[in-house]
Enzyme design. Structure first.
Site, PDB file in Angstrom:
ATOM      1  N   GLU A  22       0.832  -1.161  -0.005  1.00 29.39           N
ATOM      2  CA  GLU A  22       0.001   0.148   0.008  1.00 29.39           C
ATOM      3  C   GLU A  22       0.778   0.940  -0.164  1.00 29.39           C
ATOM      4  O   GLU A  22       1.964   1.373   0.573  1.00 29.39           O
ATOM      5  CB  GLU A  22      -0.884  -0.078   1.166  1.00 29.39           C
ATOM      6  CG  GLU A  22      -1.661  -1.131   1.554  1.00 29.39           C
ATOM      7  CD  GLU A  22      -2.318  -1.154   2.674  1.00 29.39           C
ATOM      8  OE1 GLU A  22      -3.562  -1.555   2.620  1.00 29.39           O
ATOM      9  OE2 GLU A  22      -1.867  -0.674   3.750  1.00 29.39           O
ATOM     10  N   ASP A  26      -7.139  -4.905  10.882  1.00 27.70           N
ATOM     11  CA  ASP A  26      -6.787  -3.865   9.914  1.00 27.70           C
ATOM     12  C   ASP A  26      -6.665  -3.804   8.864  1.00 27.70           C
ATOM     13  O   ASP A  26      -6.270  -3.257   7.859  1.00 27.70           O
ATOM     14  CB  ASP A  26      -5.345  -3.293  10.738  1.00 27.70           C
ATOM     15  CG  ASP A  26      -4.453  -4.116  10.225  1.00 27.70           C
ATOM     16  OD1 ASP A  26      -4.872  -5.303  10.035  1.00 27.70           O
ATOM     17  OD2 ASP A  26      -2.961  -4.274  10.770  1.00 27.70           O
TER      18      ASP A  26
END
Lengths: 338, 338
Positions: free
Chosen positions: A47, A218
């Site tokens: 990411e 998460d």
């Protein structure tokens, strides 16, 4: 980064970063807020997390690979950069694996200071992995708690945590179950790396008035808490659009009530409303926290031996003469071929 | 990067990167394709450009600040990284200002080889800035052209370009207008940095059969060509969703016909169909080209003195013992405070 943290001390570093995070959350409207840009594969995710306050721009590169520890690699590694918005030039490139652990603990501290019951003295932790010690420092920073109970099915991980924390002034009780660890706790931190809908805390084990610091749920498909416990809690998040996808609340309806933490810090929302309320900080990690941590780091390393000048920006004397950089380095014996 | 390019030679580097770009464009479907992630300010833009082929992941950080040259800074600077998708670990961090100039020239070369008229011998270039010499090498690589006419209102920029290219075997004619430069050209490159709807080539000046290599129209509000010239051309683009926003075709209706270059390279589209057709490569720069360039670089610097090991990934012996890295570096005199 390790030398900086070892010399500063993890407690002071978490405290200093927490102050940056709190101050940046209070000026929430000043920031560009975009969801992370994720590239998924069968084994993990990579990411990019950018943000800017109009003066500085920061981004973090971070991966998440749950299968990594089995082959001796970190689940999460990260690095990032700060840049000057006015010129577009990068000004700092930094390791962020350790820094992410510090900023996550700092953000947990900011949330706990706003949401945990006054007079909290006992901290239970489920999960004794990479983040464990940092989270223990987070709650000590926020609330002064040194009384810790820990549960992790891996005895080696627990032994590692005890060995690190007891010399630093923590009292660590090793529990044989999550239920035992949580009994009598004022604050419960869940920080496991299970990539699944894990139930690391039995819902009946959590007493009224507890503050839940849930940092392990998460990413999509990864949660740690039973749905009825989440539903029974007042839920606080960093950035709702991201937490709906990645946090504990992914299991709840899209309109379930949540409060963004910055609203509490800025005084627009009361935060905890009673001594019986269960508060849940459903933390997934947000780009502004990394920005805060990078800004802290830029100041913290200035003038220390822990930063190095890096020749990463092509900088010709004449900005239109990029090609001239090649002449400047060309071998005198004419090895260059044009 | 400068030393690598000076020793390899810009021509061979452009040729080698062009081969990577061509091969990656042919396997277009293998890549994650996302628009760039842009953070705009009043004076410029900072962008992240990620992509992945499922084995390697790459991203580029790049800024665009048209006001920078006036204060001695580059309009565009860039750096980037490659990572291993399987572990999520970064494997290469690199300067990309010079590399972007090379990959842009390489992509121009790939397009020109597919689209320019066979037997093209004259190249006209409008704009003699940072990209100029690299673009000249791009057309020499693609088509063998060393006969160049150049126009730029800045005589110093022209003199710089001539001084760099003539010793390398180019014949450079300096034109006093764009019309004069373009007269008799088979290929016309526009590479100006005007941040506006500039008209750097008069439409009547372009002869039938010309290949237009338009690299300067590359962000919203920034184009270089008259609309009637774009409309009269067969338009080829890298990635249509991005070019609609950033390229010359932003001035055209959203359904104006375009062909993605990879379709020509893969044989699904014929490319140029006649000797009279005007072909336009409306280049804005796409993440896959940076990926191709980074993969080339990773191989090119292996075993050379131009790469350095960088300690950017926290790598504890026990992946669960991130905190232990602090003990490993702690000062023996006990300067660490926990």
């Amino acid at each position: 980064m390790a030398r900086l943290l070892a010399t500063t001390g993890v407690g002071p570093a978490v405290e200093q970063v927490a102050e940056r995070v709190r101050a940046d959350f209070v000026r929430w409207a000043a920031f560009d807020k975009t969801p992370r840009v994720a590239s998924h594969s069968a084994v993990g995710v990579i990411e990019l997390m950018p943000t800017s306050d109009g003066h500085r721009y920061g981004f973090k590169y971070v991966n998440g690979h749950p299968g990594n520890p089995a082959r001796g690699l970190q689940t999460v590694t990260a690095f990032g950069a700060l840049a000057d918005v006015d010129s577009g030039y990068p000004v700092l490139l930094a390791e962020m694996t350790l820094l992410t652990a510090v900023r996550t603990a700092a953000t947990s501290a900011v949330a706990a200071r706003a949401l945990a019951r006054p007079g909290s003295t006992r901290h239970a932790m489920i999960g004794a992995g990479s983040q464990g010690e940092f989270q223990a420092w987070g709650m000590r920073t926020a609330l002064g708690i040194t009384d810790l109970a820990v549960f992790d099915p891996d005895p080696a991980a627990v032994a590692k945590l005890v060995a690190h924390l007891e010399p630093a002034g923590f009292t660590v009780a090793v529990a044989s179950s999550a239920r035992e660890a949580v009994a009598g706790a004022d604050v419960v931190t869940t920080c496991t790396a299970d990539k699944s809908r894990a139930l690391v805390v039995p819902s009946g084990a959590v007493a009224p008035g507890t503050h839940l610091n849930a940092i392990g749920g998460d990413c999509p498909g990864k949660t740690e808490l039973p749905v009825d416990l989440v539903t029974a809690s007042s839920v606080f998040v960093e950035y709702e659009p991201q937490t709906r996808i990645e946090g504990e609340i992914q299991a709840l309806p899209a309109d379930s009530p949540v409060t963004e933490l910055w609203q509490v810090l800025g005084g627009a929302h009361p935060g905890r409303r009673s001594a019986e309320e269960i508060t849940l900080f459903d933390s997934v990690g947000f780009a502004i926290e990394d920005f805060s941590a990078l800004c802290w780091l830029a100041d913290a390393v200035r003038g220390t031996p822990w930063s190095t000048d890096l020749d990463l920006v092509a900088d010709p004397a004449d900005p239109k003469d990029l090609y001239g950089l090649l002449d400047a380095v060309r071998m005198p014996q004419g090895a260059g071929r044009g």
